[in-house]
Design an enzyme around this catalytic site. Sequence first.
Site, mmCIF file in Angstrom:
data_model
loop_
_atom_site.group_PDB
_atom_site.id
_atom_site.type_symbol
_atom_site.label_atom_id
_atom_site.label_comp_id
_atom_site.label_asym_id
_atom_site.label_seq_id
_atom_site.Cartn_x
_atom_site.Cartn_y
_atom_site.Cartn_z
ATOM 1 N N THR A 221 0.927 -1.222 0.052
ATOM 2 C CA THR A 221 -0.190 -0.033 -0.030
ATOM 3 C C THR A 221 0.681 1.155 0.020
ATOM 4 O O THR A 221 0.684 2.153 -0.895
ATOM 5 C CB THR A 221 -0.881 -0.178 1.185
ATOM 6 N N ASN B 176 -5.431 -9.380 -8.194
ATOM 7 C CA ASN B 176 -5.382 -9.928 -6.712
ATOM 8 C C ASN B 176 -6.606 -10.867 -6.640
ATOM 9 O O ASN B 176 -6.729 -11.675 -5.815
ATOM 10 C CB ASN B 176 -4.974 -9.222 -5.795
ATOM 11 N N GLN C 12 1.113 -9.062 -6.357
ATOM 12 C CA GLN C 12 0.864 -10.778 -6.503
ATOM 13 C C GLN C 12 1.951 -11.266 -7.112
ATOM 14 O O GLN C 12 1.854 -12.663 -7.304
ATOM 15 C CB GLN C 12 -0.569 -10.697 -7.018
ATOM 16 N N GLY D 244 6.146 -8.496 1.446
ATOM 17 C CA GLY D 244 6.761 -9.689 1.963
ATOM 18 C C GLY D 244 5.825 -10.870 2.434
ATOM 19 O O GLY D 244 5.914 -11.823 2.239
ATOM 20 N N HIS D 245 4.749 -10.214 2.756
ATOM 21 C CA HIS D 245 3.704 -11.335 3.497
ATOM 22 C C HIS D 245 2.931 -11.841 2.448
ATOM 23 O O HIS D 245 2.220 -13.012 2.429
ATOM 24 C CB HIS D 245 2.793 -10.653 4.374
ATOM 25 N N THR E 64 13.139 4.981 11.360
ATOM 26 C CA THR E 64 14.137 3.799 11.511
ATOM 27 C C THR E 64 13.673 2.437 10.753
ATOM 28 O O THR E 64 12.501 2.152 10.955
ATOM 29 C CB THR E 64 14.134 3.548 13.210
ATOM 30 N N CYS F 108 -9.846 -6.837 1.900
ATOM 31 C CA CYS F 108 -10.477 -5.932 2.821
ATOM 32 C C CYS F 108 -12.135 -6.107 2.728
ATOM 33 O O CYS F 108 -12.977 -5.700 3.315
ATOM 34 C CB CYS F 108 -10.304 -4.432 2.370
HETATM 35 C C1 LIG Z 1 -2.403 -6.242 -5.704
HETATM 36 C C2 LIG Z 1 -2.035 -5.821 -4.320
HETATM 37 N N1 LIG Z 1 -1.785 -4.583 -4.238
HETATM 38 C C3 LIG Z 1 -1.401 -3.825 -2.994
HETATM 39 C C4 LIG Z 1 -1.704 -4.770 -1.818
HETATM 40 C C5 LIG Z 1 -1.384 -4.270 -0.567
HETATM 41 O O1 LIG Z 1 -0.350 -4.593 0.191
HETATM 42 P P1 LIG Z 1 0.054 -4.257 1.631
HETATM 43 O O2 LIG Z 1 -0.992 -5.256 2.257
HETATM 44 O O3 LIG Z 1 1.407 -4.973 1.929
HETATM 45 O O4 LIG Z 1 -0.079 -3.066 2.080
HETATM 46 C C6 LIG Z 1 -2.296 -5.840 -1.994
HETATM 47 C C7 LIG Z 1 -2.482 -6.763 -0.817
HETATM 48 O O5 LIG Z 1 -3.632 -7.078 -0.052
HETATM 49 C C8 LIG Z 1 -2.288 -6.609 -3.141
HETATM 50 O O6 LIG Z 1 -3.091 -7.695 -3.357
#
Ligand SMILES: Cc1ncc(COP(=O)(O)O)c(C=O)c1O
Length: 374
Positions: free
Chosen positions: A72, A152, A180, A201-202, A238, A327
């Site tokens: 984000t 996504n 993705q 990363g997640h 930091t 979300c």
């Molecule tokens: C295509 C895409 N962009 C942006 C994001 C946002 O990433 P983050 O959750 O690391 O802020 C996501 C994750 O939900 C995503 O799937």
Amino acid sequence: MKRIYLDNAATTAMDPVVLDAMMPYLTEQFGNPSSIYFYGRKSRLAIENARKSVAKSLQVTPGEIFFTSGGTESDNMAIYSAVHDLGCRVIITSPIEHHAVLHAAERQVKDGFAQLKLVKVLPDGHIDLLHLEQLLKETDAKCLVTLMHANNEIGNLLDLHAVAGLCLTHGAIFHSDTVQTVGHYKLDLSHPGIHFATGAGHKFHGPKGIGILYISKEVQVRPMIEGGGQERNMRAGTENLYGVVGFAKALELAETRMEQDQQTIQELKSYLIARLRERGDVVFNGDVEGKSLYTVLNASFPRTAETEMLLMNLDLRGICVSGGSACSSGADLGSHVIRALGSHTDRVPVRFSFCRHNTKEELDQLLEALKACC
Ligand SMILES: Cc1ncc(COP(=O)(O)O)c(C=O)c1O
């Protein structure tokens, strides 16, 4: 109850090997990377080694990789910089982008800094590249094109190089949300015409709260967050030391397993497509058997009294899936992506997203649960 997790596009479980790599930086190696003494220097070295490793994997130079708090922030920073530092007055994007892009772009429009143009989406969920070209041709002002590499929600893959080529021809800045696909495909972000790209990363078994923004050396931008001089003056604060180390380790691991994971996960996806098709009442959203992310499958079920509560009923049976992006999971807010496709809007969409931990047996249990729920 043993739960079945099929929402890997929302987030993935962190790999224990990644946690092991991070642990020293959560415990004894705690120094502030900006400090000049021993502890600080150790932390600085860890960050710069991580940056080198990430840059090598994405085929760019370490100076082009900036660590952020996630996808984000990276998306916001790319859009903000393109408008405020690179003089983009028109933002061309699509209605099926992640809200991190759509809302950031809309903010620039609302504040009077840019105009928004939406590129058409074809019925199969792909971006209409002819329309993109037409928009670029007819726009005199400098454009930012922001289009995601893989969607996504429906998994459709964009031809990054074709869009980069169009942007080069028309002098546009190109940002791609590659959240993705980083860690899922071998990417070459140095390809001419790609100015910004993002990663989190997640999404590939790394930690949450850490991401990257690739900024091509072709463009010069200023920081969005002011304060200290971290990230070579581009992102103050930091550093998330253990997150940075975890990101690099997860990407390294993903790369070593990529071919094998792609094959096994694609087999799971193909199996689920075939078995859902046997039901006769399921339609798929997106180009599921064409240019599509192997980790994502979006299917729509007939809307009935039972399927209205499908996500919740599957959860009661221990199955974690979502209706769209993270979300909108849980609360049935509907998906802006499915709405934008304009077909099957009377149905109930479900996104199944896989990782290397899933098995065919889990999919059989899912299919049984779906039988019981609808
Ligand atoms: C295509 C895409 N962009 C942006 C994001 C946002 O990433 P983050 O959750 O690391 O802020 C996501 C994750 O939900 C995503 O799937």
